[in-house]
Design a protein around this motif. Structure first.
Motif, PDB file in Angstrom:
ATOM      1  N   PHE A 145      16.588  67.474  65.047  1.00 32.88           N
ATOM      2  CA  PHE A 145      17.320  67.094  65.840  1.00 32.88           C
ATOM      3  C   PHE A 145      18.568  66.762  64.652  1.00 32.88           C
ATOM      4  O   PHE A 145      18.930  65.466  64.402  1.00 32.88           O
ATOM      5  N   PRO A 146      19.829  67.844  64.675  1.00 34.74           N
ATOM      6  CA  PRO A 146      20.901  67.931  63.987  1.00 34.74           C
ATOM      7  C   PRO A 146      21.373  66.581  64.352  1.00 34.74           C
ATOM      8  O   PRO A 146      22.281  65.698  65.548  1.00 34.74           O
ATOM      9  N   CYS A 147      22.017  65.650  62.818  1.00 32.80           N
ATOM     10  CA  CYS A 147      22.508  64.205  63.525  1.00 32.80           C
ATOM     11  C   CYS A 147      23.211  64.296  61.890  1.00 32.80           C
ATOM     12  O   CYS A 147      23.669  64.752  60.782  1.00 32.80           O
ATOM     13  N   ASP A 148      24.391  62.820  61.994  1.00 38.69           N
ATOM     14  CA  ASP A 148      24.764  62.610  60.561  1.00 38.69           C
ATOM     15  C   ASP A 148      24.004  62.408  59.362  1.00 38.69           C
ATOM     16  O   ASP A 148      22.852  62.136  59.766  1.00 38.69           O
ATOM     17  N   ILE A 149      24.047  62.604  57.905  1.00 37.12           N
ATOM     18  CA  ILE A 149      23.458  62.406  56.964  1.00 37.12           C
ATOM     19  C   ILE A 149      24.574  61.559  56.060  1.00 37.12           C
ATOM     20  O   ILE A 149      25.003  62.324  55.996  1.00 37.12           O
ATOM     21  N   CYS A 150      24.248  60.479  56.158  1.00 39.93           N
ATOM     22  CA  CYS A 150      25.446  59.585  55.269  1.00 39.93           C
ATOM     23  C   CYS A 150      24.612  59.465  54.045  1.00 39.93           C
ATOM     24  O   CYS A 150      23.655  58.370  53.939  1.00 39.93           O
ATOM     25  N   VAL A 151      25.237  59.377  52.563  1.00 42.67           N
ATOM     26  CA  VAL A 151      24.810  59.293  51.878  1.00 42.67           C
ATOM     27  C   VAL A 151      25.983  59.062  50.627  1.00 42.67           C
ATOM     28  O   VAL A 151      27.378  59.520  50.567  1.00 42.67           O
ATOM     29  N   CYS A 152      26.269  57.692  49.464  1.00 42.06           N
ATOM     30  CA  CYS A 152      26.885  57.542  48.910  1.00 42.06           C
ATOM     31  C   CYS A 152      27.768  58.994  47.684  1.00 42.06           C
ATOM     32  O   CYS A 152      26.276  59.874  47.596  1.00 42.06           O
ATOM     33  N   GLU A 153      28.831  59.135  48.076  1.00 41.19           N
ATOM     34  CA  GLU A 153      28.891  60.425  47.195  1.00 41.19           C
ATOM     35  C   GLU A 153      28.966  60.716  45.512  1.00 41.19           C
ATOM     36  O   GLU A 153      28.351  61.295  45.104  1.00 41.19           O
ATOM     37  N   ASP A 154      28.409  58.743  45.226  1.00 39.70           N
ATOM     38  CA  ASP A 154      28.017  58.946  43.381  1.00 39.70           C
ATOM     39  C   ASP A 154      26.082  59.362  43.327  1.00 39.70           C
ATOM     40  O   ASP A 154      25.782  59.249  42.713  1.00 39.70           O
ATOM     41  N   GLU A 155      25.630  59.435  44.644  1.00 45.15           N
ATOM     42  CA  GLU A 155      24.232  59.596  44.405  1.00 45.15           C
ATOM     43  C   GLU A 155      24.360  61.320  44.696  1.00 45.15           C
ATOM     44  O   GLU A 155      22.986  61.130  45.088  1.00 45.15           O
ATOM     45  N   LEU A 156      24.910  62.491  45.048  1.00 47.01           N
ATOM     46  CA  LEU A 156      24.252  63.705  45.587  1.00 47.01           C
ATOM     47  C   LEU A 156      24.178  64.105  44.263  1.00 47.01           C
ATOM     48  O   LEU A 156      22.680  65.362  44.871  1.00 47.01           O
ATOM     49  N   LYS A 157      24.238  64.155  43.228  1.00 50.96           N
ATOM     50  CA  LYS A 157      23.830  64.921  41.896  1.00 50.96           C
ATOM     51  C   LYS A 157      21.805  64.352  41.960  1.00 50.96           C
ATOM     52  O   LYS A 157      21.423  65.167  41.806  1.00 50.96           O
ATOM     53  N   LEU A 158      21.345  62.792  42.640  1.00 45.78           N
ATOM     54  CA  LEU A 158      20.242  62.366  42.094  1.00 45.78           C
ATOM     55  C   LEU A 158      19.126  63.285  43.308  1.00 45.78           C
ATOM     56  O   LEU A 158      18.525  63.731  42.675  1.00 45.78           O
ATOM     57  N   ILE A 159      20.459  63.665  44.401  1.00 43.28           N
ATOM     58  CA  ILE A 159      18.851  63.767  45.670  1.00 43.28           C
ATOM     59  C   ILE A 159      19.271  65.643  45.413  1.00 43.28           C
ATOM     60  O   ILE A 159      17.900  66.356  46.130  1.00 43.28           O
ATOM     61  N   SER A 160      20.088  66.040  44.483  1.00 45.22           N
ATOM     62  CA  SER A 160      19.640  67.566  44.122  1.00 45.22           C
ATOM     63  C   SER A 160      18.720  67.929  43.029  1.00 45.22           C
ATOM     64  O   SER A 160      18.207  68.855  42.837  1.00 45.22           O
ATOM     65  N   ARG A 161      18.167  67.160  42.270  1.00 43.94           N
ATOM     66  CA  ARG A 161      17.682  67.012  40.960  1.00 43.94           C
ATOM     67  C   ARG A 161      16.172  66.358  41.134  1.00 43.94           C
ATOM     68  O   ARG A 161      16.169  64.982  41.770  1.00 43.94           O
ATOM     69  N   GLY A 162      15.321  67.024  40.782  1.00 47.00           N
ATOM     70  CA  GLY A 162      13.775  66.794  41.347  1.00 47.00           C
ATOM     71  C   GLY A 162      13.396  65.909  40.201  1.00 47.00           C
ATOM     72  O   GLY A 162      12.748  64.908  40.658  1.00 47.00           O
ATOM     73  N   LEU A 163      14.132  66.174  39.334  1.00 43.16           N
ATOM     74  CA  LEU A 163      13.172  65.784  37.675  1.00 43.16           C
ATOM     75  C   LEU A 163      13.990  63.616  38.335  1.00 43.16           C
ATOM     76  O   LEU A 163      14.023  62.340  37.604  1.00 43.16           O
ATOM     77  N   TYR A 164      15.361  63.967  38.692  1.00 43.70           N
ATOM     78  CA  TYR A 164      16.188  63.272  38.931  1.00 43.70           C
ATOM     79  C   TYR A 164      15.246  61.835  39.968  1.00 43.70           C
ATOM     80  O   TYR A 164      15.716  60.551  40.270  1.00 43.70           O
ATOM     81  N   ASN A 165      15.662  62.768  41.622  1.00 46.97           N
ATOM     82  CA  ASN A 165      14.977  62.219  42.483  1.00 46.97           C
ATOM     83  C   ASN A 165      13.431  61.336  43.474  1.00 46.97           C
ATOM     84  O   ASN A 165      12.660  61.699  43.488  1.00 46.97           O
ATOM     85  N   LEU A 166      12.802  61.874  40.996  1.00 50.40           N
ATOM     86  CA  LEU A 166      11.365  61.502  40.933  1.00 50.40           C
ATOM     87  C   LEU A 166       9.906  62.420  41.798  1.00 50.40           C
ATOM     88  O   LEU A 166       9.068  61.631  41.302  1.00 50.40           O
ATOM     89  N   SER A 167      10.975  63.164  42.426  1.00 51.78           N
ATOM     90  CA  SER A 167       9.430  63.921  43.643  1.00 51.78           C
ATOM     91  C   SER A 167       8.631  65.392  42.910  1.00 51.78           C
ATOM     92  O   SER A 167       7.699  65.295  42.487  1.00 51.78           O
ATOM     93  N   VAL A 168       9.262  65.349  41.451  1.00 51.44           N
ATOM     94  CA  VAL A 168       8.539  66.555  40.586  1.00 51.44           C
ATOM     95  C   VAL A 168       7.374  65.544  39.889  1.00 51.44           C
ATOM     96  O   VAL A 168       6.508  65.436  39.564  1.00 51.44           O
ATOM     97  N   ILE A 169       8.036  64.056  39.794  1.00 52.13           N
ATOM     98  CA  ILE A 169       7.156  63.586  38.509  1.00 52.13           C
ATOM     99  C   ILE A 169       5.939  63.112  40.042  1.00 52.13           C
ATOM    100  O   ILE A 169       4.821  63.313  39.471  1.00 52.13           O
ATOM    101  N   ARG A 170       6.310  62.966  41.034  1.00 52.06           N
ATOM    102  CA  ARG A 170       5.036  62.450  42.447  1.00 52.06           C
ATOM    103  C   ARG A 170       4.559  63.819  43.248  1.00 52.06           C
ATOM    104  O   ARG A 170       3.735  63.669  43.815  1.00 52.06           O
ATOM    105  N   ASN A 171       4.760  64.975  42.516  1.00 55.41           N
ATOM    106  CA  ASN A 171       4.137  65.896  43.251  1.00 55.41           C
ATOM    107  C   ASN A 171       4.625  66.261  44.514  1.00 55.41           C
ATOM    108  O   ASN A 171       4.070  66.465  45.423  1.00 55.41           O
ATOM    109  N   PHE A 172       5.754  65.988  45.139  1.00 56.52           N
ATOM    110  CA  PHE A 172       6.245  65.817  46.220  1.00 56.52           C
ATOM    111  C   PHE A 172       7.017  67.026  46.708  1.00 56.52           C
ATOM    112  O   PHE A 172       8.330  67.550  45.195  1.00 56.52           O
ATOM    113  N   SER A 173       7.870  68.044  47.477  1.00 50.51           N
ATOM    114  CA  SER A 173       8.499  68.866  47.079  1.00 50.51           C
ATOM    115  C   SER A 173       9.977  68.140  48.544  1.00 50.51           C
ATOM    116  O   SER A 173       9.662  67.747  49.576  1.00 50.51           O
TER     117      SER A 173
END
Length: 199
Positions: free
Chosen positions: A66-94
């Motif tokens: 469902f194409p839609c806008d995705i709204c995120v704080c500009e200071d969060e862009l680095k975090l959402i793109s890195r598995g170690l930062y967004n904790l997905s690697v630690i929790r075995n999520f992709s």
């Protein structure tokens, strides 16, 4: 305004024909099921409070369906793109990478039906974490919980910043219903009285 809690941090709100989603994720699920899709269908925008995996796992899948806008704080862009930062690697999520269509700064506003949504930058749990205010409702993500606050021992966290952010929220005029990223909802008047980080 109708508020629906879908599970974990995921909340939907509707005002007439307008529908928004906050932090789409359901605990223990790594892919969307048919029932999830039906719940989330028709969203006009996805609003992300911060970039940890348990708040963004379904963003890419939903925006493809469902194409839609995705709204995120500009200071969060680095975090959402890195598995170690967004904790997905630690929790075995992709977490599939997604395109942020609206990069938010403190004080930015978005249209929602007959109301406005105000984004407030509340760093601490993460560097780009934030809250969304709609009328007398606050969607606080992991900044503010019932009688507590979010952790500040993750990448980009800062313990002094989150205390400053929570105290700033406490100084907002009037009362608000607070929809938190985890656990029960609360009110600002309750938090001003019982949250030790606001005293």
């Amino acid at each position: 305004m109708k508020v629906t809690w879908y599970g974990t941090a995921s909340i939907g709100i509707e005002d007439g024909e307008t529908k928004l989603l906050f932090d789409p994720f359901v605990r223990q699920k790594k892919s969307l099921k048919t029932t999830d899709v039906e719940d989330y269908a028709g969203a006009d925008a996805i609003l992300v409070t911060h970039g940890h995996f348990d708040h963004i796992t379904f963003v890419k899948q939903l925006s493809d369906l469902f194409p839609c806008d995705i709204c995120v704080c500009e200071d969060e862009l680095k975090l959402i793109s890195r598995g170690l930062y967004n904790l997905s690697v630690i929790r075995n999520f992709s977490v599939e990478q997604f395109e942020v269509t609206k990069k938010l700064c403190d004080g930015d506003t978005l249209d929602f039906g007959n109301s406005k949504i105000k984004f407030i930058h509340t760093p601490g749990h993460t560097a780009g974490g934030g809250c969304y205010i709609i009328d007398d409702n606050i969607f606080s993500g992991d900044t503010l919980f019932c009688e507590s606050i979010g952790r500040s021992d993750f990448p980009t966290s800062n313990s002094l910043d989150i205390i400053r952010s929570v105290k700033m929220l406490s100084q907002l005029p009037g009362d608000y219903t607070v929809y938190t990223g985890h656990g029960e909802k609360t009110t600002m008047s309750h938090e001003r009285k019982y949250n030790p980080y606001m005293l």
